[in-house]
Enzyme design. Sequence first.
Site, PDB file in Angstrom:
ATOM      1  N   GLU A  70       3.122  30.713 120.462  1.00 46.50           N
ATOM      2  CA  GLU A  70       3.510  29.368 120.862  1.00 46.50           C
ATOM      3  C   GLU A  70       4.105  28.686 119.638  1.00 46.50           C
ATOM      4  OE1 GLU A  70       0.470  30.155 119.873  1.00 46.50           O
ATOM      5  OE2 GLU A  70       0.377  28.728 118.212  1.00 46.50           O
TER       6      GLU A  70
ATOM      7  N   LYS B 165       3.709  28.889 107.353  1.00 47.35           N
ATOM      8  CA  LYS B 165       3.381  29.673 108.543  1.00 47.35           C
ATOM      9  C   LYS B 165       3.523  31.179 108.317  1.00 47.35           C
ATOM     10  CE  LYS B 165       2.416  26.360 111.531  1.00 47.35           C
ATOM     11  NZ  LYS B 165       1.047  26.235 112.067  1.00 47.35           N
TER      12      LYS B 165
ATOM     13  N   SER C  27       3.727  21.467 103.028  1.00 44.17           N
ATOM     14  CA  SER C  27       3.608  22.682 103.837  1.00 44.17           C
ATOM     15  C   SER C  27       4.929  23.235 104.348  1.00 44.17           C
ATOM     16  CB  SER C  27       2.666  22.423 105.014  1.00 44.17           C
ATOM     17  OG  SER C  27       3.097  21.299 105.746  1.00 44.17           O
TER      18      SER C  27
END
Lengths: 414, 276
Positions: free
Chosen positions: A121, A99, A388
């Site tokens: 969010e 991210k 990830s």
Amino acid sequence: MRNSRNSSALPRVPDKLGHFGVYGGRYVSETLMPALIELEKAYVEARRDPSFRREFHRHLREYAGRQTPLYFAESLTARLRGARIYLKREDLCHTGAHKINNTIGQALLALKMGKRRVIAETGAGQHGVATATVAAKFGMECEIFMGKEDVERQSLNVFRMKLLGAKVRVVESGSQTLKDAMNEALRDWVTYVRHTYYLIGSVAGPHPYPMIVRDFQSVIGQEARRQILAREGRLPDYLIACVGGGSNSMGLFYPFLGDRKVKMVGVEAGGLGLKSGRHAASILAGKVGVLHGSKSYLLQDRLGQIRHTHSIAAGLDYPGVGPELSYLRDQGRIRFASATDREAVEALKRLAEVEGIISALESAHALAEAMRLAPRLAKNRLIIVNLSGRGDKDMNVVAEYLKASDEWQIVNSE
Amino acid sequence: MSRIDEKFSFLGGRGETALIPFVTAGDPDLGATLRILGALQRSGADLIELGVPFSDPMADGPTIQRASERALRSGTTLPQILEMVRQFRRDSDIPLILFGYYNPFFRYGLKRFAREVEAAGIDGILCVDLPPEESGELKRWTDAHGLDTIFLLAPTSDAQRIRLVTEQGQGFVYYVSVTGVTGARKRFEDHLRAQVDRVRRVTRLPVGVGFGVSTPEQAAWIASFADAVVVGSALVQVIEKAPGWRKKAEGAGAFVARLKRAMKRVSKKAGGERLE
């Protein structure tokens, strides 16, 4: 950020209005349209600006810790007796997941646009943490919207966000998960749009977000492509990534789209099983619809009301999916599969036991598919799995899941 | 000429500003809504906006979010709403606007949607998350069925967007008074009037103002420069608080009558030239 697709039969997407075929677009209230047009302009300028690109890559290198290794999972490969499995180690990025690639890029964009307040969010909390992190680093005010259910199951990440100086807004409407956090973030943005930057964490939302997030995340695939060529002298046969909104999968897949022989598998959250109705497999079980600013596959009822979803992985617990993934699914370029809660937990355990790596529950869905697929392939085949994120945030959830099942006995007795 | 056009031209001739109350269909059930619509019409409403409940109303504040939840809990669906409208239409020719989010309309099938909506007696469609850029596939069918597609403008809209929306819009232009979600506001920014004038100068379409209008005083002030005043959340609150169908309908009627009385006391002195 450079478009590294060298040859491709697929047309360039999105088009000027943000459409990926029939998907994507900008389905938002008029108040937000000027902000989206302004953002698109700022991004197109930044993308062309060599100094912006240099700064982005400098922060990726020095702050996020890129490049991340492409790790050959030798023990796992040996046990599965099939294809060679490589793991793209996004779990080793600063803050513990991919991210951060996107939040660095968008924070630089926000600064360039003169916005001093960012909102975001979050589901699993990884995007929230990554946003709070860049807000701290670049000196911006930060508010994170998170569903109440997610706040409870990801308490560690809530604490991290607060420690980083962000305000966490607990969302109690609807299903109290990622979808509702996004509704609330949109309501905040429409109110404070003049000085607030909405930092969307997935390849979802209205144009230009799906394009921006894909471009910033495609550093994953660019590195993986170089790394596998250096290591094996050829391209992989399979790429596998989990798909919630789809940012880690688009990041890995995008630079390979023109490589027709590279097969791609997106793994959706099967929850308690697709037949149970309690899952988050938007592409496998959804119908085309419009939510959160774009047209894509959606989990909804016959009359277009959005359905509640379920996944053990908060980051996948979302009824929609990025429009470009819907497009590539229809083109037949990406195959979609699903892994259940149980399969994800089993994959997480197995990787921990044989490789000493604790994966995030989200990424464990991709691992589960790799573990199914590898034994059926010849030993000279190559698979890259996008790992990830790391699993620290999920330890409470996994412990409870195992306690409730027989496997707890096995873990305890060993 | 659509029923909406006719109503505005009639009111315009008398120098009157239209009052457009909004209610969520099915809040708390469709029986109540049918009675409330009757009360609104008898109390001076000029047009009515009927909200279609959606599971994820991201343009709405808490009041209309709760109304949507109540409506969905009582099992309200689009076909049932249209059935209720058919009943209401038997003794009413007030212009009706269906107000909602795009997904339930899209999922219904736009061709079937436009056909059934027209047959039920609806006059206009307003989709809060559908800007003109994405409205092509809807307008293809709503135009064919003579339904007006109404678009919104906001304080953030620049000259280019004002042009786009006024060119594509039908019926009237819905001007969103403040940046934000729906919900009662204590006060408005003074330049609201100048913003509305700016829109009126470039279009023949009437300009209605909504979002946040909650008192007779506010309605009267806006009536002095706009062609229509939309009142939503404040009315939904009245309905929310009153017990039972009859009290809800009476309360809604009384509230709308107060708004209309206050609006009638001001004469419209629209600033700036109209495009004729």
